[in-house]
Structures are given as C-alpha cells and as structure tokens.
Design a protein around this motif. Structure first.
Motif, PDB file in Angstrom:
ATOM      1  N   LEU A   1       7.525 -10.186   3.402  1.00  0.00           N
ATOM      2  CA  LEU A   1       8.143 -11.186   3.381  1.00  0.00           C
ATOM      3  C   LEU A   1       9.248 -11.475   2.323  1.00  0.00           C
ATOM      4  N   VAL A   2       9.430 -10.781   1.222  1.00  0.00           N
ATOM      5  CA  VAL A   2      10.597 -11.501   0.529  1.00  0.00           C
ATOM      6  C   VAL A   2      11.854 -11.147  -0.005  1.00  0.00           C
ATOM      7  N   GLU A   3      13.114 -11.223  -0.247  1.00  0.00           N
ATOM      8  CA  GLU A   3      13.078 -10.187  -0.661  1.00  0.00           C
ATOM      9  C   GLU A   3      13.484 -10.275  -2.421  1.00  0.00           C
ATOM     10  N   PRO A   4      14.129  -8.805  -2.800  1.00  0.00           N
ATOM     11  CA  PRO A   4      14.354  -9.237  -4.979  1.00  0.00           C
ATOM     12  C   PRO A   4      15.433 -10.620  -4.495  1.00  0.00           C
ATOM     13  N   GLY A   5      15.417 -10.884  -5.641  1.00  0.00           N
ATOM     14  CA  GLY A   5      16.283 -11.749  -6.130  1.00  0.00           C
ATOM     15  C   GLY A   5      15.703 -12.741  -6.331  1.00  0.00           C
ATOM     16  N   ARG A   6      15.135 -13.299  -4.985  1.00  0.00           N
ATOM     17  CA  ARG A   6      14.364 -14.745  -4.150  1.00  0.00           C
ATOM     18  C   ARG A   6      13.036 -15.099  -5.124  1.00  0.00           C
ATOM     19  N   ARG A   7      13.172 -16.748  -6.037  1.00  0.00           N
ATOM     20  CA  ARG A   7      12.396 -17.303  -6.684  1.00  0.00           C
ATOM     21  C   ARG A   7      11.958 -18.208  -5.306  1.00  0.00           C
ATOM     22  N   VAL A   8      10.293 -17.644  -5.570  1.00  0.00           N
ATOM     23  CA  VAL A   8       9.364 -18.231  -4.948  1.00  0.00           C
ATOM     24  C   VAL A   8       7.719 -18.859  -5.492  1.00  0.00           C
ATOM     25  N   ARG A   9       7.428 -19.792  -4.609  1.00  0.00           N
ATOM     26  CA  ARG A   9       7.319 -20.407  -5.105  1.00  0.00           C
ATOM     27  C   ARG A   9       5.827 -20.309  -5.847  1.00  0.00           C
ATOM     28  N   ARG A  10       4.565 -20.764  -6.534  1.00  0.00           N
ATOM     29  CA  ARG A  10       3.139 -20.610  -6.087  1.00  0.00           C
ATOM     30  C   ARG A  10       2.046 -20.768  -5.179  1.00  0.00           C
ATOM     31  N   GLY A  11       1.743 -20.391  -3.724  1.00  0.00           N
ATOM     32  CA  GLY A  11       0.927 -20.317  -2.740  1.00  0.00           C
ATOM     33  C   GLY A  11       2.277 -19.797  -1.973  1.00  0.00           C
ATOM     34  N   GLU A  12       3.637 -19.937  -2.038  1.00  0.00           N
ATOM     35  CA  GLU A  12       4.682 -19.325  -0.440  1.00  0.00           C
ATOM     36  C   GLU A  12       3.779 -17.622  -0.419  1.00  0.00           C
ATOM     37  N   PRO A  13       3.543 -17.775   1.074  1.00  0.00           N
ATOM     38  CA  PRO A  13       3.531 -15.909   1.695  1.00  0.00           C
ATOM     39  C   PRO A  13       4.842 -14.864   1.225  1.00  0.00           C
ATOM     40  N   ILE A  14       4.222 -13.857   0.401  1.00  0.00           N
ATOM     41  CA  ILE A  14       5.474 -12.757   0.060  1.00  0.00           C
ATOM     42  C   ILE A  14       4.880 -11.602   0.853  1.00  0.00           C
ATOM     43  N   GLY A  15       3.738 -11.535   1.506  1.00  0.00           N
ATOM     44  CA  GLY A  15       3.738 -10.294   1.870  1.00  0.00           C
ATOM     45  C   GLY A  15       2.263 -10.170   3.030  1.00  0.00           C
ATOM     46  N   LEU A  16       2.165  -9.292   3.301  1.00  0.00           N
ATOM     47  CA  LEU A  16       0.665  -8.824   4.162  1.00  0.00           C
ATOM     48  C   LEU A  16       0.120  -7.715   4.472  1.00  0.00           C
ATOM     49  N   SER A  17      -1.435  -8.343   3.490  1.00  0.00           N
ATOM     50  CA  SER A  17      -2.030  -6.709   3.070  1.00  0.00           C
ATOM     51  C   SER A  17      -2.194  -5.945   3.888  1.00  0.00           C
ATOM     52  N   GLY A  18      -2.989  -4.816   3.159  1.00  0.00           N
ATOM     53  CA  GLY A  18      -2.505  -2.982   4.019  1.00  0.00           C
ATOM     54  C   GLY A  18      -3.551  -2.298   3.071  1.00  0.00           C
ATOM     55  N   ASN A  19      -2.950  -0.806   3.720  1.00  0.00           N
ATOM     56  CA  ASN A  19      -3.863  -0.220   3.181  1.00  0.00           C
ATOM     57  C   ASN A  19      -2.885   1.192   2.839  1.00  0.00           C
ATOM     58  N   SER A  20      -2.186   1.157   2.442  1.00  0.00           N
ATOM     59  CA  SER A  20      -0.766   2.213   2.132  1.00  0.00           C
ATOM     60  C   SER A  20      -1.474   2.566   0.810  1.00  0.00           C
ATOM     61  N   GLY A  21      -0.985   3.748   1.109  1.00  0.00           N
ATOM     62  CA  GLY A  21      -0.929   4.863  -0.769  1.00  0.00           C
ATOM     63  C   GLY A  21      -2.290   5.596  -0.388  1.00  0.00           C
ATOM     64  N   ARG A  22      -2.530   5.573  -1.440  1.00  0.00           N
ATOM     65  CA  ARG A  22      -4.209   6.785  -1.597  1.00  0.00           C
ATOM     66  C   ARG A  22      -4.732   5.379  -1.506  1.00  0.00           C
ATOM     67  N   SER A  23      -5.734   4.848  -0.435  1.00  0.00           N
ATOM     68  CA  SER A  23      -6.378   3.804  -0.497  1.00  0.00           C
ATOM     69  C   SER A  23      -7.959   4.498   0.354  1.00  0.00           C
ATOM     70  N   THR A  24      -8.621   3.896   0.419  1.00  0.00           N
ATOM     71  CA  THR A  24      -9.815   4.334   1.220  1.00  0.00           C
ATOM     72  C   THR A  24      -9.738   2.799   2.462  1.00  0.00           C
ATOM     73  N   ALA A  25      -9.610   1.837   2.194  1.00  0.00           N
ATOM     74  CA  ALA A  25     -10.354   0.936   2.864  1.00  0.00           C
ATOM     75  C   ALA A  25      -9.269  -0.355   3.297  1.00  0.00           C
ATOM     76  N   PRO A  26      -8.808  -1.138   3.582  1.00  0.00           N
ATOM     77  CA  PRO A  26      -7.642  -2.397   3.324  1.00  0.00           C
ATOM     78  C   PRO A  26      -8.126  -2.973   2.296  1.00  0.00           C
ATOM     79  N   HIS A  27      -7.082  -3.507   1.072  1.00  0.00           N
ATOM     80  CA  HIS A  27      -7.519  -4.549   0.124  1.00  0.00           C
ATOM     81  C   HIS A  27      -6.074  -4.802  -0.466  1.00  0.00           C
ATOM     82  N   LEU A  28      -6.233  -5.532  -1.604  1.00  0.00           N
ATOM     83  CA  LEU A  28      -5.038  -6.065  -2.361  1.00  0.00           C
ATOM     84  C   LEU A  28      -5.280  -5.694  -3.425  1.00  0.00           C
ATOM     85  N   HIS A  29      -4.318  -4.935  -4.078  1.00  0.00           N
ATOM     86  CA  HIS A  29      -4.303  -4.300  -5.959  1.00  0.00           C
ATOM     87  C   HIS A  29      -4.021  -5.696  -6.875  1.00  0.00           C
ATOM     88  N   PHE A  30      -4.226  -6.529  -7.496  1.00  0.00           N
ATOM     89  CA  PHE A  30      -3.252  -7.667  -8.159  1.00  0.00           C
ATOM     90  C   PHE A  30      -3.701  -7.220  -9.421  1.00  0.00           C
TER      91      PHE A  30
END
Length: 305
Positions: free
Chosen positions: A238-267
């Motif tokens: 939801l954000v483009e490179p170069g943009r400054r984001v605030r703490r708590g601002e939405p930046i994306g939507l979770s998914g299951n892309s890559g070598r993942s066997t169940a939806p999760h967020l890797h942080f």
C-alpha cells in the motif's frame, strides 16, 4: 525466511565488449519448507543464485562503461535507502584495476558510485549487494503491533528451528494471520524497497509448485536499522518506495506468498554489519501488553512490568 531473503544478496555477472552493459538485481528468494508448518522454510546451504531482472523490488544496477584507458565499473543504487556493494572478478583471477578488486563501497539512496577502473579488455565482473548502511547505530525502541488485529498467535519466534536459525533471521517472528489483514508500520521510517507481484501459495501445492519469492516491504529507520514485513499478498503493498510512513500507518496486506505453507507475517528488524545482514532483538507492544521474545517462544507480560 531463508538467507536469500534476509541476507538479501543478489549477484550479477556482466561482460563488456566495446559498449556499456547493465542489469538489475532483486530479492528475496524463499525456498522449501516443511509442509506441516505455516512458517518460513529452513535455509539451504546453496550458492547465491544469479538474478538479473528489472521491475519493482530492483536493488541495484551494475554498469560497465568503456573509457579512454579502462572500463569503469559503476553501480547504481535503485533503492530509497543506502546499500553496500562489493565488485569482484567473476572468473577467479582479478584483472588490473584501480582500486584493486575486490572493490567495496557504500552508496546513498538512489545515487551512483564508481567502484573501480579496470584495465581494457573484456572483464567479467560480479557485484554483491546488501541493503542498509554498515554504519547503522541501533537504538532501543519499543515497536508497535504490526497487524490490525486484537489477537496474537505466533507460529515461529526467535531461533525457530524451521528457518530462524541464520544470522539474518535469528530474531524474526512469524505472526499467524488471515490473508488480507492490514499490516501496519511498527515504527516510523522511509519505505526503502517493496515487491508485490508474486502469487500466494495455494492449498495443496507441493513444495515444487510453491512460488519461489515473497512479497515484502522494507522500511528504513532513522538509526539505520530496517524492518522487513514479508509474505504479503499479491498486489498487497500500500506504500511506494521513498515515502515516509508513521508508526501505525497501513503499509500492506498480509498473505501467503513465497515458500509459505500458511498465511503469516514474517517480521524482523535487521542491520547491515558489513556486507551481511544481522537480525536484532526488539521489544514490541502487543494486543494484550508488552511482548518479550526468547529464542524458543514468545512470552507476554502485562504492560509496565
């Protein structure tokens, strides 16, 4: 998440024959994992893979430019944050150059640097790229909960045996969350890199059929550290490179892309420690209080303790 993602090292081999050459480098690359766990795959001990593609998520470009008495090796930083690079000979013996190969340097955001002047001929060079500045000075910061949920489920924490044993991901956490859940910036910073063009894994996919790359957002903090939010859904940035984001601002939507066997967020919070990424311990305020992670589990304590 394996070394290719966390380490984020891409290599390109290029040759010059009387004209300049250019290619783009990108990552991450997620590989096989056990099918019975919705977490990142364990890293395999494999050589870095040559990747030369352009588009979203591109990291750098190596340009070999003929000059009067040499071939100049330029590296363009395509990210909205600093990178560190090493240019070396691809065929073993290094040709005469100034400075001698391998040549190493740091390149600020979206700028270029001349790394070496190589004697005339047809030099074959390769460049290794790591995001971030080796001069990062991490501060002790409490990170915000990175998901728009009121619940907590951790599938793999620090030192997880599936894929959190390497240096770049030792202090990563996999949060189980349904696909499409808003992902929030856990700390203020600048969007340094993003990718959202890869499809999610489908139920029943075998290991060979799983997509090899994950969608992600990398955010650069003011102290030089970087937070990586990975396995986002396709089109979920939801954000483009170069943009400054605030703490708590939405930046994306979770998914299951890559070598993942169940939806999760890797942080994971990382710093460049000199051509290598190192994951950093962090504190986080979760849905029910302060989260304190260990190498084997996540422990929640009431706020203020």
């Amino acid at each position: 998440m394996n070394r290719a993602l966390a380490g984020a090292i891409a290599i390109a081999a290029l040759a010059v024959a009387g004209a300049s050459a250019a290619q783009s480098l990108r990552w991450p690359d997620l590989r096989d994992r056990p099918r019975d766990a919705g977490v990142d795959a364990p890293a395999r001990r494999i050589a870095p893979r040559t990747v030369m593609t352009a588009g979203d998520g591109a990291a750098a470009r190596l340009r070999l430019v003929p000059a009067d008495d040499a071939v100049e090796a330029w590296v363009d930083n395509l990210l909205a944050g600093p990178i560190e690079v090493v240019v070396r000979a691809a065929d073993g013996a290094s040709p005469p150059s100034d400075p001698p190969l391998p040549a190493r340097g740091s390149i600020p955001a979206q700028s270029s640097a001349l790394l070496a002047r190589v004697a005339h001929g047809h030099p074959r060079l390769q460049v290794a790229v790591v995001p971030g500045s080796p001069n990062a000075r991490p501060r002790d910061v409490e990170y915000a909960w990175p998901l728009q949920t009121g619940s907590l489920r951790i599938q793999q924490a620090w030192g997880g045996g599936f894929s959190h044993a390497d240096e770049a991901n030792r202090h990563a956490v996999d949060f189980a969350v349904p696909t499409g859940t808003p992902v929030l910036a856990a700390r203020e910073g600048v969007v340094m890199q993003a990718e959202d063009g890869f499809a999610d894994a489908l139920p029943g996919d075998g290991d060979a059929a799983l997509p090899g790359r994950a969608n992600f957002v990398r955010i650069l903090h003011d102290d030089g550290t970087m937070a990586l939010y990975a396995h986002l859904q396709r089109g979920g940035v939801l954000v483009e490179p170069g943009r400054r984001v605030r703490r708590g601002e939405p930046i994306g939507l979770s998914g299951n892309s890559g070598r993942s066997t169940a939806p999760h967020l890797h942080f994971v919070v990382q710093a460049n420690r000199g051509m290598r990424l190192q994951s950093l311990p962090f504190r986080m305020f979760g849905p029910r209080g302060i989260l304190r992670f260990t190498d084997t589990q996540a422990v929640q304590a009431p706020a203020g303790r």
